[in-house]
Write an enzyme that holds these catalytic residues in place. Structure first.
Site, mmCIF file in Angstrom:
data_model
loop_
_atom_site.group_PDB
_atom_site.id
_atom_site.type_symbol
_atom_site.label_atom_id
_atom_site.label_comp_id
_atom_site.label_asym_id
_atom_site.label_seq_id
_atom_site.Cartn_x
_atom_site.Cartn_y
_atom_site.Cartn_z
ATOM 1 C CG HIS A 74 -1.780 1.170 1.332
ATOM 2 N ND1 HIS A 74 -2.825 1.382 0.459
ATOM 3 C CD2 HIS A 74 -1.787 2.220 2.181
ATOM 4 C CE1 HIS A 74 -3.435 2.499 0.780
ATOM 5 N NE2 HIS A 74 -2.828 3.035 1.816
ATOM 6 C CG ASP A 94 -0.942 6.249 2.080
ATOM 7 O OD1 ASP A 94 -2.078 5.919 1.713
ATOM 8 O OD2 ASP A 94 -0.492 5.985 3.206
ATOM 9 C CG ASP A 117 -5.615 3.645 4.420
ATOM 10 O OD1 ASP A 117 -6.221 3.539 5.502
ATOM 11 O OD2 ASP A 117 -4.674 4.425 4.245
ATOM 12 C CG HIS A 177 -6.807 7.149 0.895
ATOM 13 N ND1 HIS A 177 -6.533 6.123 0.019
ATOM 14 C CD2 HIS A 177 -5.908 7.027 1.901
ATOM 15 C CE1 HIS A 177 -5.501 5.423 0.479
ATOM 16 N NE2 HIS A 177 -5.114 5.953 1.608
#
Length: 1007
Positions: free
Chosen positions: A264, A266, A376, A580
């Site tokens: 993951h 970001d 997420d 996000h």
């Protein structure tokens, strides 16, 4: 037998720390180091390799915050190692940049490069090695070392200067620890993996379990057999003693975990976007290196934007990724441009996340992901099932709902039903992390928490270091192999998303259903933090709508060139900033200042596109024209077209009455008292008073806003315990501009000043413009409207529709939903009368039932205007902000929808010689045009996106105002699909049958 369990476990911990782990490398030899510090922002390898490198010693500090230092490592492999390289040992390069105990991805990272400019592998705190060929004699490699600071420093509330390069300081923050060529002892590595897997499993088993005792004694025997003075020479014997307990198979009923390699990353958060680009390169090169050494390893990666970055900045690495994609080992998932927020992007933007991401994967790799991959994001809109299905998706994956602070989701595998009735097969991994290490604690948690026991038995675990990237490591894969079929543990299958979802759906063909939004009971402050970022997003979405509409109209009407490339580029930038941790306002200052700059550039370019297209349409002339990009006619201007500007048929006036000011037009009468508060709002058509007796609307309220943790993310319920009503006015004046009158109220609070214009146009709704020069810290600014309505539920706009939420607090689910999100409007009402509160940039709301002074039921609508969290950006929300609110009284849902569009798409006033006929018309007020554009394939076909907005069935006719061979219904990617809308085309007319909130995309080939 005496119980020696505790003593043996203590002995095992010390054995691992003091004997096993230090014996990993049989020998190490230091390399020579030279270094060059990049003066400012990172540079490509081709520039770095030509700089002057100076001698550098291990133990020397390096790296001011956010800087880059290139190191060159050279040396020879000791000749005396030759007879050990092979079955006993593997040759590796080992580099320690001064890694700390902070989470991987939140500190220094590096990338290893060959002298010819090939990125070899990333360097991470848990992944410090590069495997070398057995016949390597000389080493010459470059390290691109990133001195990224640990922004949270173990906390999530403390203000820090590290989020901005300008304030982070210039002192070095890391110390270079090691650069060695080393011999990895394969038996010691294997023994370590065996021991850690068994130790973890043992500690998860019941203390009275025979299996636990069996493992403990086997580990005890192993420790006796391994000579602490010769771990390398005795490790093989230790492994033999563990073979029995490692070969005991799992029970037939053991939970099945499909482990999917993942990282993951970001797209921005506690680092800027430019660093995410490098994080992707480091992580993906790690993954490819692991694939080269392990032919069974696969990896799933979402976010088309991240692939696009690699294609642009690392073309050689991208070519290697593409090869692994073709093999089915590097797996594009999700089909979105980024893993976006889903609460705040508008309907068309949410659709474009899927359109843009999925089309990228199809064009680049010939791959179309079948699932939505959003582990997420901070809650999930009830419109997502329909949007996902309309883009061709079959499955949905998330994990974040496990963070709920009040209620536990009752399902892990289920059908999620959206507001239009669409269902999508959904999984929520019970492992409760998207960064799994596949250790025994996580696996036991997955089995224990899995809610579908007895009906199904399969879950997914995304494994690998994440958030800041890194991905899977050989150690995690080794763990997975040891627990693949191990007594006492869930079974672990190294899998892929497709394999998991197909298996889970076949196993559970009739799962339970969750209907409506998946509200995250946490991170409620993300609807309000970083107002300027949110304002830029809202403005960009509506400018993109205008640009596509007028550019399409200009192409069809006068043959103007359609700016397809520019629109695609601008859409991609807007979609990136809906990530996000950007749009929700939870990133460092650097990220948000960059976003604000991008939004200004986007607005400038889109306004130029709009002006150019309008210029083609109206020509040169001096007629006063009004152009309306909205889906409803406004003041005589048709929807999606332009007409001569008309004078209003009535007047608005303001007059002093006693100590009050009264504003009146043909629709409402507003009374503003000497405090600058609205004490009366009367709907003239019904003579109904909207504001309860003794209460005041347009009331600014300031709350103490100090959440327990996660400063920018959270609003905690205790904020309501302290409130200050701003009831003192510094100055009140009146203004008249043309057909508009206003009362202007100026207030001050703390270090801030707030000016509000309460406006009434001749035929319009009440408009309130709030200009806040905001300089508070840890304060929440609300705007309250108590309304004399008994409303059991509040209605809030979301993508392509709306959602109802209770205003009362009867259950724990109601109590947790104390701050909610809406797009352009909210509505509360009784069966025959309602009020809409629309906005041009506000997302956070709280709407609740209350009573007036006489005990009568009322409803209070409050907008959350501004916050001022201190972490991760200590200057969040400081400065000037402008927010617009519209009060539409005596309206139903239809009036609320209209007010939302009118507030966000004001009529443009221009001069020209001719009016603009709309490209199309819709004969049903509940069927709303959300987008008009030309087809993505360059064919020139006109594409129209519509939806049913009122929550009712609708029969509508869409009439094209241009020559066409007829309309066809398509999916979001503009491909012919099943006619869910029952489209019946007859020349320029298309008949539609829509269910409540149904989305429909029509494609009109031009004749």
């Amino acid at each position: 037998m005496h119980d020696t369990t505790a003593r043996t476990e203590h002995r095992l911990r010390r054995f691992i720390a003091e004997r096993l782990l230090p014996a990993k490398y049989r020998a190490r030899a230091p390399l020579a180091i030279t270094a060059w510090e990049v003066p400012d922002e990172p540079v490509p390898f081709t520039e770095a390799v030509n700089q002057e490198y100076r001698p550098f010693e291990v133990g020397t500090p390096w790296g001011r915050p956010w800087s880059t230092v290139w190191f060159r490592l050279t040396g020879a492999v000791p000749t005396e190692w030759a007879d050990q390289i092979g079955e006993e040992c593997e040759l590796e390069l080992v580099v320690d940049l001064g890694f700390t105990t902070a989470q991987p991805g939140f500190q220094a990272e590096g990338a290893l490069w060959s002298p010819d400019g090939r990125i070899l592998k990333g360097l991470e705190p848990r992944n410090q090695h590069l495997g070398l060929a057995a016949d390597t004699h000389e080493l010459d490699v470059y390290v691109e070392a990133a001195a990224n600071p640990d922004v949270p420093d173990g906390q999530w509330i403390k203000p820090t200067p590290m989020g901005d390069k300008a304030t982070a300081g210039t002192n070095p923050i890391y110390t270079f620890t090691a650069a060695d060529v080393a011999l990895l002892d394969t038996d010691v590595f294997g023994l370590t993996a065996d021991v850690l897997a068994l130790q973890g499993l043992m500690l998860e088993l019941n203390p009275a379990s025979p299996r636990r005792a069996q493992i403990l004694r086997a580990l005890e025997d192993m420790m006796d057999a391994v000579d602490p003075d010769d771990v390398a020479g005795t490790a093989a014997q230790g492994r033999r003693l563990l073979e029995g307990v490692l070969s005991a198979p799992a029970t037939a009923s053991a939970h099945q975990v499909h482990a999917v390699g993942h990282a993951h990353i970001d797209s921005a958060w506690l680092w800027p976007v430019r660093e995410t680009v490098r994080k992707c390169a480091r992580t993906f090169s790690n993954v490819l290196d692991l694939m080269d050494r392990d032919p069974e390893f696969t990896f799933a990666c979402s976010s088309a934007q991240q692939y696009a970055w690699i294609k642009e900045y690392y073309p050689e690495l991208y070519a290697r990724i593409a090869e692994r994609v073709r093999e089915g080992r590097f797996i594009p998932v999700g089909g979105m441009w980024v893993e976006s927020d889903t609460n705040m992007p508008g309907g068309e933007a949410m659709a474009r996340q899927f359109v843009t991401g999925t089309q990228f994967f199809i064009d680049e790799f010939g791959v179309e992901p079948r699932e939505v991959w959003l582990p997420d994001s901070f809650g999930y809109s009830g419109a997502l099932p329909q949007i996902a299905k309309a883009s061709g998706k079959e499955y949905f994956l998330t994990q974040k709902i496990s963070w709920n602070d009040t209620n536990t989701m009752p399902h892990h595998t289920f059908d999620w039903q959206g507001i239009d009735g669409t269902r999508i097969f959904t999984h929520f991994p019970p492992v409760d992390t998207y960064n799994s290490m596949l250790d025994a604690t996580e696996l036991a948690r997955a089995e224990r928490q899995y809610a579908e026991k007895g009906r199904a038995n399969t879950s997914l675990a995304p494994y690998g270091y994440g958030d800041g990237g890194g991905g899977p490591t050989r150690e995690i894969v080794a763990q997975a192999r040891r627990v693949a079929n191990l007594e006492g543990s869930p079974q672990v299958v190294l899998s892929t998303p497709d394999t998991f979802f197909d298996t889970a759906r076949a196993e559970y063909p009739n799962p339970p259903v969750w209907t409506g939004e998946m509200y995250l009971e946490y991170h409620r402050g993300t609807y309000t933090s970083q107002h300027r970022t949110k304002a830029g997003n809202r403005r960009s979405e509506h400018l993109l709508r205008e640009a596509e509409l007028w550019a399409s109209t200009a192409t069809v009407r006068v043959g103007a060139e359609y700016p397809a490339e520019a629109l695609q580029r601008l859409w991609r930038l807007v979609l990136l900033q809906q990530f996000h941790d950007i749009l929700p306002g939870s990133s460092i200052a650097w990220v948000h200042r960059e976003a604000e700059r991008h939004y200004e550039e986007i607005a400038a370019e889109l306004n130029q596109i709009i002006e150019t297209a309008i210029g083609h349409l109206v020509g040169a002339g001096d007629r006063d024209l009004s152009l309306n990009a909205g889906p409803y006619a406004v003041g005589g201007v048709p929807a999606l077209g332009g007409a001569t500007t008309a004078e209003p048929h009535a007047e608005a006036r303001v007059e002093a009455v006693g100590g009050d000011w009264v504003l009146t037009n043909s629709r409402v009468r507003v009374t503003v008292d000497e405090r600058g508060l609205m004490t009366s709002l009367v709907d003239l058509a019904t003579d109904r008073e909207v504001i309860p007796a003794g209460r005041a609307a347009n009331l600014l309220q300031v709350h103490r806003d100090i959440p327990n943790e996660w400063d920018a993310w959270d609003i905690d319920a205790h904020y309501r315990h302290v409130v200050i009503d701003l009831v003192e006015a510094d100055e009140i004046t009146t203004e008249t501009h043309g057909h508009t009158v206003a009362v202007v109220v100026r207030r001050s609070f703390g270090s801030s000043t707030i000016t509000q214009r309460i406006e009434l146009a001749a035929e319009g709704d009440v408009q309130i413009t709030t200009e806040a020069d905001w300089h508070e810290r840890q304060k929440l600014l609300k705007l309250a409207f108590p309304l004399d309505l008994t409303a059991e539920r509040a209605t809030s706009e979301i993508q392509f529709g709306h959602i109802h939420r209770p205003t009362a607090v009867n259950t724990s689910w109601d109590a947790a939903r104390f701050e909610t999100v809406a797009h352009r409007w909210v509505h509360v009402g009784e069966p025959d009368f309602g009020v809409a509160v629309a906005n041009d940039v506000t997302y956070g709301h709280d709407i609740h039932a209350d009573t007036d002074d006489a005990g009568n039921p009322i409803t209070v609508v409050r907008q959350s205007l501004l916050r001022a969290p201190l972490f991760p950006d200590p200057d969040a929300d400081q400065g000037m902000h402008v927010l617009r609110t519209t009060l539409a009284v005596g309206v139903g849902i239809d009036g609320a929808v209209r007010a939302g569009y009118v507030t966000n798409l004001p009529v443009r006033r221009v001069h020209g010689e001719r009016e603009v006929a709309p490209l199309l018309a819709v004969d049903h007020p509940g069927v709303v045009v959300e987008a008009v554009k030309l087809a993505e394939d360059g064919s020139g076909d006109v594409v129209v996106r519509l939806y049913e907005a009122h929550g009712r069935r609708a029969e509508a006719v869409v009439t094209a105002g241009f020559g066409t061979t007829g309309a066809m219904e398509t999916d979001l990617l503009e491909r012919p699909g099943p006619t869910r809308a029952g489209v019946r085309a007859n020349g320029e007319r298309a008949h539609l049958s829509l269910r409540p909130f149904q989305l429909c995309t029509l494609r009109f080939p031009r004749s």
